[in-house]
Design a protein around this motif. Structure first.
Motif, mmCIF file in Angstrom:
data_model
loop_
_atom_site.group_PDB
_atom_site.id
_atom_site.type_symbol
_atom_site.label_atom_id
_atom_site.label_comp_id
_atom_site.label_asym_id
_atom_site.label_seq_id
_atom_site.Cartn_x
_atom_site.Cartn_y
_atom_site.Cartn_z
ATOM 1 N N ARG A 44 -3.731 24.443 2.265
ATOM 2 C CA ARG A 44 -3.742 23.470 3.563
ATOM 3 C C ARG A 44 -4.352 22.108 3.584
ATOM 4 N N GLY A 45 -4.137 21.614 2.532
ATOM 5 C CA GLY A 45 -4.618 20.329 2.246
ATOM 6 C C GLY A 45 -4.104 19.716 0.577
ATOM 7 N N GLY A 46 -4.673 19.167 0.016
ATOM 8 C CA GLY A 46 -4.521 18.786 -1.158
ATOM 9 C C GLY A 46 -5.117 17.327 -1.850
ATOM 10 N N THR A 47 -4.507 16.724 -2.566
ATOM 11 C CA THR A 47 -5.002 15.650 -3.333
ATOM 12 C C THR A 47 -4.072 14.368 -2.899
ATOM 13 N N ILE A 48 -4.715 13.220 -2.988
ATOM 14 C CA ILE A 48 -3.952 11.758 -2.450
ATOM 15 C C ILE A 48 -4.400 10.947 -3.831
ATOM 16 N N THR A 49 -3.440 10.184 -3.939
ATOM 17 C CA THR A 49 -3.554 8.873 -4.973
ATOM 18 C C THR A 49 -3.088 7.747 -4.017
ATOM 19 N N GLU A 50 -4.073 6.813 -3.781
ATOM 20 C CA GLU A 50 -3.641 5.721 -2.861
ATOM 21 C C GLU A 50 -3.829 4.606 -3.750
ATOM 22 N N THR A 51 -2.768 3.705 -3.678
ATOM 23 C CA THR A 51 -2.611 2.478 -4.480
ATOM 24 C C THR A 51 -2.563 1.199 -3.444
ATOM 25 N N LYS A 52 -3.464 0.220 -3.449
ATOM 26 C CA LYS A 52 -3.348 -0.877 -2.617
ATOM 27 C C LYS A 52 -3.089 -2.233 -3.650
ATOM 28 N N GLY A 76 -0.360 -8.580 -6.629
ATOM 29 C CA GLY A 76 0.141 -8.208 -8.034
ATOM 30 C C GLY A 76 -0.921 -7.442 -8.689
ATOM 31 N N ILE A 77 -2.207 -7.183 -8.104
ATOM 32 C CA ILE A 77 -3.313 -6.713 -8.848
ATOM 33 C C ILE A 77 -3.437 -5.119 -7.814
ATOM 34 N N PRO A 78 -3.167 -4.221 -8.600
ATOM 35 C CA PRO A 78 -3.440 -2.788 -7.972
ATOM 36 C C PRO A 78 -4.585 -2.383 -8.114
ATOM 37 N N VAL A 79 -5.358 -1.696 -6.835
ATOM 38 C CA VAL A 79 -6.678 -0.619 -6.896
ATOM 39 C C VAL A 79 -6.137 0.603 -6.560
ATOM 40 N N VAL A 80 -6.614 1.298 -7.432
ATOM 41 C CA VAL A 80 -6.171 3.065 -7.070
ATOM 42 C C VAL A 80 -7.303 3.736 -6.722
ATOM 43 N N THR A 81 -7.161 4.400 -5.565
ATOM 44 C CA THR A 81 -8.158 5.365 -5.136
ATOM 45 C C THR A 81 -7.834 6.858 -5.004
ATOM 46 N N GLU A 140 0.885 -1.154 -0.010
ATOM 47 C CA GLU A 140 -0.203 0.022 0.088
ATOM 48 C C GLU A 140 0.898 1.319 -0.046
ATOM 49 N N GLN A 141 0.386 2.100 -0.795
ATOM 50 C CA GLN A 141 1.288 3.416 -0.700
ATOM 51 C C GLN A 141 0.333 4.632 -1.062
ATOM 52 N N ILE A 142 0.695 5.777 -0.694
ATOM 53 C CA ILE A 142 -0.279 6.954 -0.771
ATOM 54 C C ILE A 142 0.663 8.086 -1.160
ATOM 55 N N ASP A 143 0.435 8.776 -2.000
ATOM 56 C CA ASP A 143 0.940 10.053 -2.516
ATOM 57 C C ASP A 143 0.025 11.200 -2.324
ATOM 58 N N PHE A 144 0.815 12.172 -1.281
ATOM 59 C CA PHE A 144 0.275 13.503 -0.927
ATOM 60 C C PHE A 144 0.661 14.254 -2.053
ATOM 61 N N ALA A 145 -0.147 15.380 -2.618
ATOM 62 C CA ALA A 145 0.074 16.506 -3.356
ATOM 63 C C ALA A 145 -0.499 17.479 -2.705
ATOM 64 N N ILE A 167 -5.248 14.920 10.461
ATOM 65 C CA ILE A 167 -5.460 15.228 9.017
ATOM 66 C C ILE A 167 -7.044 14.483 8.605
ATOM 67 N N THR A 168 -7.564 14.902 7.805
ATOM 68 C CA THR A 168 -8.949 14.226 7.501
ATOM 69 C C THR A 168 -8.844 13.834 5.845
ATOM 70 N N ILE A 169 -8.972 12.591 5.480
ATOM 71 C CA ILE A 169 -8.706 12.012 4.027
ATOM 72 C C ILE A 169 -10.108 11.522 3.694
ATOM 73 N N SER A 170 -10.492 12.368 2.431
ATOM 74 C CA SER A 170 -11.819 11.913 1.872
ATOM 75 C C SER A 170 -11.521 11.130 0.599
ATOM 76 N N ARG A 171 -11.602 9.902 0.643
ATOM 77 C CA ARG A 171 -11.392 8.964 -0.587
ATOM 78 C C ARG A 171 -12.578 8.935 -1.297
ATOM 79 N N THR A 172 -12.670 9.080 -2.657
ATOM 80 C CA THR A 172 -13.697 8.882 -3.589
ATOM 81 C C THR A 172 -13.875 7.184 -3.529
ATOM 82 N N LYS A 173 -15.459 7.137 -3.302
ATOM 83 C CA LYS A 173 -15.932 5.765 -3.454
ATOM 84 C C LYS A 173 -16.312 5.430 -4.922
#
Length: 127
Positions: free
Chosen positions: A56-64, A68-73, A47-52, A85-91
């Motif tokens: 006072r915040g920004g966007t994230i790209t999270e890959t789980k 070998g099968i990635p799911v990107v949020t 699992e990795q998360i990229d903070f951009a 920090i509050t993270i709002s992931r798109t469902k």
């Protein structure tokens, strides 16, 4: 006129040095999850998360990645003065999944977040 310029410069300096701005600079970039609640991840899971940062915040790209099968949020985050920090992931079905975390520790290459909503899990990330 000079007073207005001085006050504007002073305000910009204060905002640039705010705790949120400093934290946002520290968390910028890609972080790899090392452990949850002190337990290492299974070898088939990553699992990795990229903070951009943006203000006072920004966007994230999270890959789980599982077996070998990635799911990107994607999502957004907001920093809060209290060291949280509050993270709002798109469902996938619409809307957002909001989670709150406290910064337990943060350095240039280590980030520890403690979940403060829906449990108290501790997540340790490395750059």
């Amino acid at each position: 006129m000079k007073k207005i310029l001085f006050l504007g410069s002073l305000l910009a300096t204060i905002l640039a040095c705010s705790p949120e701005a400093m934290t946002n600079k520290k968390i910028a970039g890609m972080w790899h999850l090392e452990s949850i609640d002190g337990k290492s991840l299974e070898t088939s899971y990553q699992e990795q998360i990229d903070f951009a940062p943006d203000g006072r915040g920004g966007t994230i790209t999270e890959t789980k990645t599982t077996k070998g099968i990635p799911v990107v949020t994607y999502g957004k985050y907001a920093l809060i003065k209290s060291g949280s920090i509050t993270i709002s992931r798109t469902k996938s079905d619409g809307g957002y999944d909001d989670q709150g975390y406290d910064f337990t520790s943060i350095s240039d290459n280590s980030l520890t977040l403690t979940q403060n909503m829906n449990g108290q899990k501790v997540f340790v990330y490395k750059k």
